[in-house]
Write a protein that holds these residues in place. Structure first.
Motif, PDB file in Angstrom:
ATOM      1  N   ARG A 184     -13.007  13.648  42.828  1.00 51.73           N
ATOM      2  CA  ARG A 184     -11.763  14.383  43.028  1.00 51.73           C
ATOM      3  C   ARG A 184     -11.788  15.255  44.281  1.00 51.73           C
ATOM      4  N   THR A 193     -13.125  16.112  48.544  1.00 51.36           N
ATOM      5  CA  THR A 193     -13.535  15.498  49.809  1.00 51.36           C
ATOM      6  C   THR A 193     -14.326  16.494  50.649  1.00 51.36           C
ATOM      7  N   ILE A 194     -14.870  17.515  49.986  1.00 54.55           N
ATOM      8  CA  ILE A 194     -15.511  18.597  50.736  1.00 54.55           C
ATOM      9  C   ILE A 194     -17.001  18.296  50.939  1.00 54.55           C
ATOM     10  N   TYR A 241      -4.432  11.518  37.705  1.00 52.12           N
ATOM     11  CA  TYR A 241      -5.697  12.215  37.895  1.00 52.12           C
ATOM     12  C   TYR A 241      -5.672  13.099  39.136  1.00 52.12           C
ATOM     13  N   LYS A 242      -4.742  12.803  40.054  1.00 53.38           N
ATOM     14  CA  LYS A 242      -4.591  13.624  41.261  1.00 53.38           C
ATOM     15  C   LYS A 242      -5.884  13.725  42.064  1.00 53.38           C
ATOM     16  N   VAL A 300      -8.038  13.323  45.399  1.00 53.56           N
ATOM     17  CA  VAL A 300      -7.666  13.316  46.808  1.00 53.56           C
ATOM     18  C   VAL A 300      -8.473  12.256  47.564  1.00 53.56           C
ATOM     19  N   THR A 310      -7.527   7.633  49.779  1.00 55.69           N
ATOM     20  CA  THR A 310      -7.808   6.927  51.031  1.00 55.69           C
ATOM     21  C   THR A 310      -9.074   6.072  50.917  1.00 55.69           C
ATOM     22  N   TYR A 311     -10.032   6.514  50.095  1.00 55.42           N
ATOM     23  CA  TYR A 311     -11.316   5.821  49.994  1.00 55.42           C
ATOM     24  C   TYR A 311     -11.167   4.412  49.395  1.00 55.42           C
ATOM     25  N   GLN A 319     -15.744   4.027  53.121  1.00 54.27           N
ATOM     26  CA  GLN A 319     -15.763   5.297  52.393  1.00 54.27           C
ATOM     27  C   GLN A 319     -16.444   4.999  51.075  1.00 54.27           C
ATOM     28  N   TRP A 355     -15.151  15.599  65.112  1.00 55.68           N
ATOM     29  CA  TRP A 355     -14.995  14.423  64.269  1.00 55.68           C
ATOM     30  C   TRP A 355     -16.370  13.858  63.986  1.00 55.68           C
ATOM     31  N   PRO A 413      -8.267   6.543  63.208  1.00 54.19           N
ATOM     32  CA  PRO A 413      -7.521   7.786  62.939  1.00 54.19           C
ATOM     33  C   PRO A 413      -7.086   8.519  64.211  1.00 54.19           C
ATOM     34  N   GLU A 469      -1.507   4.010  63.633  1.00 54.39           N
ATOM     35  CA  GLU A 469      -1.767   4.062  62.189  1.00 54.39           C
ATOM     36  C   GLU A 469      -2.405   5.382  61.773  1.00 54.39           C
ATOM     37  N   GLY A 490      -3.554   9.096  60.974  1.00 49.16           N
ATOM     38  CA  GLY A 490      -2.760  10.204  60.458  1.00 49.16           C
ATOM     39  C   GLY A 490      -2.622  11.339  61.455  1.00 49.16           C
ATOM     40  N   ILE A 491      -3.565  11.483  62.368  1.00 53.88           N
ATOM     41  CA  ILE A 491      -3.540  12.667  63.217  1.00 53.88           C
ATOM     42  C   ILE A 491      -3.602  12.335  64.698  1.00 53.88           C
TER      43      ILE A 491
END
Lengths: 508, 305
Positions: free
Chosen positions: A48, A50-51, A123-124, A126, A129-130, A161, A410, A424, A429, A431-432
């Motif tokens: 749950r 990604t830290i 389940y929410k 995060v 993406t994986y 991932q 990065w 990325p 495509e 996100g940033i």
């Protein structure tokens, strides 16, 4: 009566203080290793969050299907082998006789459950993406897993991932909420207790399939302040500290009981131009001029205390496609001024740009930005540094609103493949991304699905050339990750920033 | 008296409602946690999906209505970072904060009041100058610096006390001292000042003329009158100490609500920020009521009828 109530108040406080629990285990205990990162874990659920600091703790309790060596080679872990059955089907053969701590056997059902749990909107997680490329999971037998993907890319599912695998039986018995504060893994260390903001305590798992760990007890005790972390290392309260500011390196190295440990991180630091917004940064000549204006080796030497490696190409050292002969920009103020004049800004006339930077996210981030601004100003590009608190900053990055210049790092990529950098950051495509071209977009998509390694290497080198030529960044440097360790601890840092107790031992 | 207490409690409830509203809007206006919770490589679609699932794409007044509706029933929602009830997270950390706050106040009062008294009774002596200098330094030294210096001297050099984390009494010493120093300095000056004022009043001269012994004069006659401002200050200081010491808890890795609050603010963990601030406000309000009631006990001229 009056004085008595005050006395009571005070005594009450004192009694409370006395009633506190006994002192926790000191790091100096034989068989116990204490690790201090800056933050506590946010959850014990490995699927749950990604830290990174949380993964560093949970990586001791849970396992991946595939591990990576320190130079990015996939090696068996919970999975023994993997192959492409067809263009869209990838099969993993699982390791037999692996058990969770409670004795539950590890099977393909656990892998399927893990993926489906992450995908479950209720389940929410995060980590969506994986597993987003995986359409569904098939389990032909208990030791075989098949991932059906939308399109086969070079990086296999669960290798681009990597979610940790959870115990499906235990999880279903106890429910999602329970798993936020409890753990049931296959890993080398068994959770003993988690006291929030205090410590996570683990005991060695004698039955670990990879062999019992050499360290008997492993404790992660967070210390938010960097100077206090250094102090705790010196007093022997902790054995390993992360993110040591470079200015403390000499005092840690000079001690009888502590030493510095460092690894060339695959995290690269750069200053990106937001070319989606109007301004001088849309002019390639201006971007090139900025690159020539900055003396990166001097910044590494003076701001980072020499703890960094100048970045030559967008493919960092050690990554697939890295070319040691590739030469990027170098420090040349005359050339910078010439390019500025050509771009229509003679002597920087009319230029007034903002350089955005997070303050405190990366080692010396704001100081690096200030040094870069100093060089840009010296070349005639009027630059103001604007520091940000990280959450606001990352929100801006996500909305691509930071402009015209912004500092970013990065890394943390165990597979040493350029795709998780380029897609990325340099494709529509991503996100940033704040720079891309239709040509690079297409080449990136092709390279992701090119299975011939030498062909693929050539493709990335070509892309790297084009990116370097377009100068979407001021290329800065790769970090050296700095750790402080007690001299009794035997441990070598990894390039992907992970910290595993199984890789530690203690000198007798 | 009872009517007064009820009135104060009713007033306090409104203060808390006001705090809740202000905090809600301030925190929500600084952006949502999508960027920090999702992995950096998340696509724009992933981010939109997260915002939708958490309701961050709804108008702010709608989010507030939902929050208020639940809060009235005592449900402050789950922490976005920890996915467990926010109130539980804050209550878990409250004992550590109370322990540190009371210990800091204990040290502060223990040193400040006697030192202040002596310094008032013997003004302009070397002792008085020392107290005043200490008070000046204690109030002007930044907590961050004082904490690190104590760590350096008593932890790293002398090795007397552990420098981080919670545990036995030895773990409490340095953070409590760091936290208590500021209050100590303040109380010292206040005690000295309050007592000096009283010492010059007529009734004391009378008492002295009557032949009351000098220490009894101070303890029984003078201090009774000087206590009022001191108690007020102790109450206010205690309120501050108990609502979470952000810097001290961070330096000493103390698992209290101050550290929880900082992390929650960084993470835009709305429910936790909301709960911690409400909790701190509640403690503050309660202590204020207690201080007001103690006035009546200390000063026979004050009556809350």
């Amino acid at each position: 009566m009056k004085n008595r109530s005050i006395a009571l108040l005070i005594l009450g406080g004192f009694a409370l203080a006395l009633a506190s629990p006994p002192a926790p285990t000191r790091a100096a205990d034989p068989g116990t290793v204490v690790v201090s990162q800056g933050v506590d874990i946010d959850t014990l659920s490995p699927i749950r969050t990604t830290i990174t600091p949380t993964f560093n703790v949970l990586g001791n309790m849970y396992d991946y299907l595939v591990n990576f060596t320190n130079d990015g080679k996939p090696v068996p872990n919970l999975a023994l082998s993997w192959k492409r059955v067809s263009n869209t089907v990838v099969e993993y053969k699982l390791r037999p006789n692996v058990k969770f701590w409670n004795g539950d056997p590890f099977t393909s059902a656990d892998v399927k459950f893990t993926v489906e749990k992450i995908k479950d909107p209720n389940y929410k997680s995060v980590q969506g993406t994986y597993v987003s490329e995986i359409e569904r999971v098939e389990t032909p037998d208990p030791l075989t897993v098949r991932f059906i993907v939308k399109r086969a890319s070079v990086l296999l599912p669960f290798q681009r991932q990597r979610p940790y695998i959870v115990d499906s039986k235990f999880w279903q018995e106890h429910g999602d909420a329970y798993m936020e504060t409890h753990a049931m893994g296959t890993g080398p260390f068994i959770l003993k207790a988690w006291k929030k903001d205090e410590q996570v305590e683990m005991d060695a798992n004698p039955n670990y399939f990879g062999g019992a760990p050499k360290v008997q007890h492993l404790i992660y005790r967070p210390i938010p302040d960097a100077a206090a972390r250094v102090a705790a290392l010196k007093t022997g309260e902790t054995d390993l500290i992360t993110n040591v500011p470079p200015q403390y390196a000499i005092s840690i190295e000079g001690s009888r009981t502590t030493r510095m440990a460092s690894a060339r991180s695959n995290r690269q630091l750069f200053i990106a131009f937001n070319t989606l917004k109007p301004g001088p940064q849309q002019n390639k000549l201006f971007r090139e001029a900025c690159n020539y204006a900055v003396d990166v080796p001097a910044i590494v030497k003076n701001v980072m205390g020499g703890r960094g490696y100048e970045l030559q190409s967008p493919i960092p050292y050690g990554f697939f496609g890295f070319d040691p002969k590739f030469k990027g920009y170098h420090y040349d103020v005359a050339k910078a001024k010439e390019l500025l004049a050509k771009a229509g800004y003679p002597d920087g006339k009319g230029l007034d740009v903002v350089l955005n930077t997070p303050a405190g996210r990366y080692n010396r981030d704001k100081e690096v930005a200030e040094a870069v601004a100093g060089y840009l100003n010296a070349a005639g590009i009027k630059t103001t540094v604007r520091p940000w608190e990280w959450t606001n900053y990352s929100n801006m990055i996500n909305r691509r609103e930071e402009q015209p210049l912004y500092l970013l790092g990065w890394g943390g990529l165990p597979q040493f493949d350029p795709d998780p950098i380029f897609t990325p950051l340099f494709s529509s495509e991503g996100g940033i991304a704040t720079w891309w071209t239709p040509e690079v977009d297409k080449q990136l998509a092709d390279a992701r699905y090119e299975f011939d390694a030498s062909k693929r290497r050539g493709m990335y080198q070509k892309i790297a050339n084009e990116v370097d030529d377009a100068a979407p960044w001021i290329f800065l440097f790769q970090f050296e990750d700095l750790y402080g360790a007690s001299r009794r601890l035997v441990w070598t840092p990894r390039a992907d920033e992970a910290i595993y107790g199984i890789e530690m031992s203690l000198k007798q | 008296m009872t009517a007064y207490v009820l009135r104060r409690i009713f007033g306090a409830a409104w203060v808390l409602v006001g705090v809740a509203v202000v905090v809600f809007f301030i925190v929500h206006l600084t952006g949502d946690p999508a960027a920090i919770m999702l992995p950096p490589e998340a696509t724009q679609a992933d981010i939109a999906a997260f915002r939708h699932a958490e309701g961050f794409d709804r108008p702010l007044y709608e989010q507030f209505a939902k929050f208020a509706g639940q809060a009235i029933r005592g449900d402050f929602g789950d922490s976005l970072r920890h996915n467990t009830p926010a109130m539980g997270l804050a209550l878990e950390r409250l004992p550590a904060t109370l322990e540190l706050g009371f210990a800091a106040m204990f040290i502060a009062v223990l040193v400040a009041v006697p030192a202040g008294i002596v310094s008032a009774v013997k003004p302009n002596t070397p002792f008085d100058f020392a107290v005043r200098l200490f008070a000046l330094l204690g109030q002007s030294g930044p907590t961050y610096w004082i904490g690190l210096m104590l760590i350096l001297v008593f932890g790293v050099w002398l090795g007397w006390f552990p420098v981080s984390g919670i545990g036995g009494l030895s773990h409490l010493v340095l953070p409590a001292l760091t936290l208590g120093l500021f209050s100590m300095a303040k109380l010292m000056r206040l005690t000295r000042g309050a007592l000096l004022d009283v010492l010059h009043s007529d009734f004391l001269r009378t008492a002295l003329a009557k032949g009351v012994g000098s220490w009894r004069l101070i303890g029984h006659h003078a201090m009774r009158n000087a206590w009022l401002p001191i108690i007020t200050q102790i109450g206010v200081e205690l309120g501050t100490l108990l609502s979470g010491a952000l810097i001290t808890e961070t330096i000493f890795a103390w698992p209290g609500i101050g550290r929880l609050a900082i992390q929650a603010i960084y993470d835009r963990d709305f429910p936790v920020v909301e709960v911690v601030v409400l909790l701190a406000a509640t403690i503050f309000v309660i202590l204020n009521v207690i201080v007001d009631l103690m006035y009546a006990a200390l000063d026979p001229r004050i009556r809350y009828d």
